[in-house]
Design a protein around this motif. Structure first.
Motif, PDB file in Angstrom:
ATOM      1  N   GLU A   2       0.863  -1.208  -0.129  1.00 10.81           N
ATOM      2  CA  GLU A   2       0.018  -0.079   0.314  1.00 10.81           C
ATOM      3  C   GLU A   2       0.823   1.357  -0.013  1.00 10.81           C
ATOM      4  N   GLU A   3       0.527   2.279  -1.026  1.00 15.46           N
ATOM      5  CA  GLU A   3       1.118   3.471  -0.984  1.00 15.46           C
ATOM      6  C   GLU A   3       1.136   4.348   0.402  1.00 15.46           C
ATOM      7  N   THR A   4       2.049   5.090   0.920  1.00 16.49           N
ATOM      8  CA  THR A   4       2.091   6.210   1.744  1.00 16.49           C
ATOM      9  C   THR A   4       1.473   7.343   1.494  1.00 16.49           C
ATOM     10  N   LYS A   5       1.263   8.210   2.338  1.00 15.37           N
ATOM     11  CA  LYS A   5       0.424   9.474   2.073  1.00 15.37           C
ATOM     12  C   LYS A   5       1.441  10.299   0.961  1.00 15.37           C
ATOM     13  N   SER A   6       2.734  10.257   1.363  1.00 15.54           N
ATOM     14  CA  SER A   6       3.743  10.972   0.546  1.00 15.54           C
ATOM     15  C   SER A   6       3.836  10.504  -0.885  1.00 15.54           C
ATOM     16  N   GLN A   7       3.679   9.211  -1.007  1.00 11.70           N
ATOM     17  CA  GLN A   7       3.575   8.761  -2.562  1.00 11.70           C
ATOM     18  C   GLN A   7       2.391   8.748  -3.326  1.00 11.70           C
ATOM     19  N   LEU A   8       1.218   8.807  -2.774  1.00 10.74           N
ATOM     20  CA  LEU A   8      -0.070   9.146  -3.329  1.00 10.74           C
ATOM     21  C   LEU A   8      -0.047  10.837  -3.752  1.00 10.74           C
ATOM     22  N   GLU A 166      -8.693  10.543 -10.587  1.00 10.13           N
ATOM     23  CA  GLU A 166      -9.689  10.301  -9.567  1.00 10.13           C
ATOM     24  C   GLU A 166      -9.472   8.835  -8.740  1.00 10.13           C
ATOM     25  N   LYS A 167      -8.644   8.139  -9.354  1.00  8.89           N
ATOM     26  CA  LYS A 167      -8.272   6.751  -8.764  1.00  8.89           C
ATOM     27  C   LYS A 167      -7.295   7.202  -7.541  1.00  8.89           C
ATOM     28  N   ILE A 168      -6.349   8.106  -7.619  1.00  7.57           N
ATOM     29  CA  ILE A 168      -5.502   8.460  -6.728  1.00  7.57           C
ATOM     30  C   ILE A 168      -6.187   9.013  -5.443  1.00  7.57           C
ATOM     31  N   ILE A 169      -6.893  10.073  -6.080  1.00  8.80           N
ATOM     32  CA  ILE A 169      -7.967  10.777  -4.996  1.00  8.80           C
ATOM     33  C   ILE A 169      -8.684   9.948  -4.128  1.00  8.80           C
ATOM     34  N   SER A 170      -9.089   8.972  -4.641  1.00 11.79           N
ATOM     35  CA  SER A 170      -9.936   7.934  -3.887  1.00 11.79           C
ATOM     36  C   SER A 170      -9.111   7.265  -2.516  1.00 11.79           C
ATOM     37  N   LYS A 171      -7.989   7.178  -2.821  1.00  8.52           N
ATOM     38  CA  LYS A 171      -7.085   6.727  -1.892  1.00  8.52           C
ATOM     39  C   LYS A 171      -6.387   7.686  -0.820  1.00  8.52           C
ATOM     40  N   ILE A 172      -6.596   8.981  -1.231  1.00  8.03           N
ATOM     41  CA  ILE A 172      -6.094  10.011  -0.216  1.00  8.03           C
ATOM     42  C   ILE A 172      -7.123  10.317   0.595  1.00  8.03           C
ATOM     43  N   ASP A 173      -6.935  10.492   2.058  1.00  5.34           N
ATOM     44  CA  ASP A 173      -7.927  10.830   2.897  1.00  5.34           C
ATOM     45  C   ASP A 173      -8.253  12.566   2.830  1.00  5.34           C
ATOM     46  N   LYS A 174      -9.333  12.839   3.285  1.00  2.00           N
ATOM     47  CA  LYS A 174      -9.654  14.336   2.957  1.00  2.00           C
ATOM     48  C   LYS A 174      -8.749  15.414   3.413  1.00  2.00           C
ATOM     49  N   GLU A 175      -8.418  15.155   4.644  1.00  2.57           N
ATOM     50  CA  GLU A 175      -7.497  16.205   5.213  1.00  2.57           C
ATOM     51  C   GLU A 175      -6.326  16.495   4.417  1.00  2.57           C
ATOM     52  N   SER A 176      -5.620  15.199   3.976  1.00  4.21           N
ATOM     53  CA  SER A 176      -4.357  15.436   3.173  1.00  4.21           C
ATOM     54  C   SER A 176      -4.697  16.021   1.644  1.00  4.21           C
ATOM     55  N   LEU A 177      -5.747  15.825   1.274  1.00  5.69           N
ATOM     56  CA  LEU A 177      -6.399  16.086   0.018  1.00  5.69           C
ATOM     57  C   LEU A 177      -6.418  17.652  -0.005  1.00  5.69           C
ATOM     58  N   ALA A 178      -7.160  18.076   0.968  1.00  6.87           N
ATOM     59  CA  ALA A 178      -7.545  19.386   1.238  1.00  6.87           C
ATOM     60  C   ALA A 178      -6.259  20.262   1.451  1.00  6.87           C
ATOM     61  N   SER A 216      11.852   8.889   9.436  1.00  5.16           N
ATOM     62  CA  SER A 216      11.281   8.075  10.231  1.00  5.16           C
ATOM     63  C   SER A 216       9.526   7.885   9.965  1.00  5.16           C
ATOM     64  N   ASP A 217       8.998   8.836   9.523  1.00  9.23           N
ATOM     65  CA  ASP A 217       7.663   8.966   9.395  1.00  9.23           C
ATOM     66  C   ASP A 217       7.221   9.304   7.998  1.00  9.23           C
ATOM     67  N   ASP A 218       7.070   8.377   6.992  1.00 12.38           N
ATOM     68  CA  ASP A 218       6.876   8.599   5.700  1.00 12.38           C
ATOM     69  C   ASP A 218       5.212   8.816   5.202  1.00 12.38           C
ATOM     70  N   ASP A 219       4.387   8.479   6.393  1.00 14.04           N
ATOM     71  CA  ASP A 219       2.886   8.662   6.232  1.00 14.04           C
ATOM     72  C   ASP A 219       2.369   9.959   6.519  1.00 14.04           C
ATOM     73  N   VAL A 220       3.248  10.789   6.965  1.00 13.37           N
ATOM     74  CA  VAL A 220       2.877  12.133   7.405  1.00 13.37           C
ATOM     75  C   VAL A 220       3.211  13.185   6.311  1.00 13.37           C
ATOM     76  N   LEU A 221       2.672  13.944   6.221  1.00 18.58           N
ATOM     77  CA  LEU A 221       2.859  15.203   5.164  1.00 18.58           C
ATOM     78  C   LEU A 221       3.460  16.504   5.730  1.00 18.58           C
ATOM     79  N   TYR A 222       4.720  16.751   5.622  1.00 14.79           N
ATOM     80  CA  TYR A 222       5.681  17.611   6.016  1.00 14.79           C
ATOM     81  C   TYR A 222       5.540  18.764   4.976  1.00 14.79           C
TER      82      TYR A 222
END
Length: 246
Positions: A2-8, A166-178, A216-222
């Motif tokens: 599964e892709e991380t937030k940063s990858q998506l 659209e496919k990628i957006i469907s995998k990204i949480d609303k907060e990160s997308l916003a 150390s945490d690639d699932d957080v958007l910096y």
């Protein structure tokens, strides 16, 4: 895996860059269409105004010609009456009236002359305005055709990118997308790679502590402290080919 937030977000940034490039191919054609449409509207309005003024002048000339004919007939009738008067008083009265008719006729004749010249000038101007409007409409037609040709060339490619988006957006949480969309309001490249410990968007140095946290945490958007762009860790390698597999 599964892709991380940063990858998506990195995927999304690549697709948006491609969509932006497609949009740039239009150049200023959309603006040209808008400006040409306004020009056509203004020209059409000017033609209509000129036509209205011309009609008023024509109406005046027509009415004045009739009035002059009536005055001529009246003058002839009064001249005949002069020979039928019985005294000087009646003769002077008719003479005065004939003088008044002649003065009115002279004034209207001069006014008619001026308005006739005005009519001729308006007809010339109207012909020029109509010719300009026809030319302007043809120019708009050509610009729209050019715009449509670019759109036709892009349709299939753009549709593919939008489908992947659209496919990628469907995998990204609303907060990160916003968060991503907010940055896009200020920077078309909302997400950029970290290169040599610097933001590749504004080239500002990234604090070492932030680099450590990102690793150390690639699932957080910096985000960059200077430009607010979302930072993609340098270790994440994503290519156009990767996006095509989505």
């Amino acid at each position: 895996m599964e892709e991380t937030k940063s990858q998506l977000i990195a995927y999304l940034a690549i697709i948006d860059r491609n969509l932006d490039e497609l949009e740039e191919e239009f150049g200023d054609l959309p603006q040209q269409v808008e400006e040409q449409e306004k020009k056509n509207s203004d020209l059409a309005k000017t033609v209509k105004e000129t036509e209205q003024i011309l009609e008023e002048v024509k109406e005046f000339c027509s009415v004045t010609k009739v009035t002059l004919e009536d005055l001529k007939a009246k003058e002839e009738k009064l001249s005949q009456q002069q020979f039928q008067v019985r005294n000087n008083k009646e003769f002077d009265a008719i003479t005065s009236e004939i003088k008044h008719v002649k003065e009115e006729s002279k004034m209207l004749t001069e006014k008619l002359r001026q308005e006739t010249i005005k009519q001729q000038n308006l007809e010339r101007i109207l012909d020029e305005q109509k010719a300009e409007l026809i030319s302007s409409k043809e120019e708009l037609k050509n610009i729209k055709k050019e715009l449509e040709e670019v759109q036709e060339e892009q349709d299939e490619e753009k549709a593919e990118f939008e489908e992947r988006r659209e496919k990628i957006i469907s995998k990204i949480d609303k907060e990160s997308l916003a968060k991503y969309e907010r940055v896009r309001e200020y920077h078309s490249d909302a997400a950029v790679k970290v290169k040599r410990n610097s933001c590749s968007g504004c080239f500002s140095s990234i604090p070492p502590q932030l680099i450590v946290e990102m690793r150390s945490d690639d699932d957080v958007l910096y985000t960059c402290e200077n430009c607010a762009r979302i930072l993609i860790p340098e270790e994440i390698e994503i290519t156009e080919a990767d996006v095509e597999t989505i």
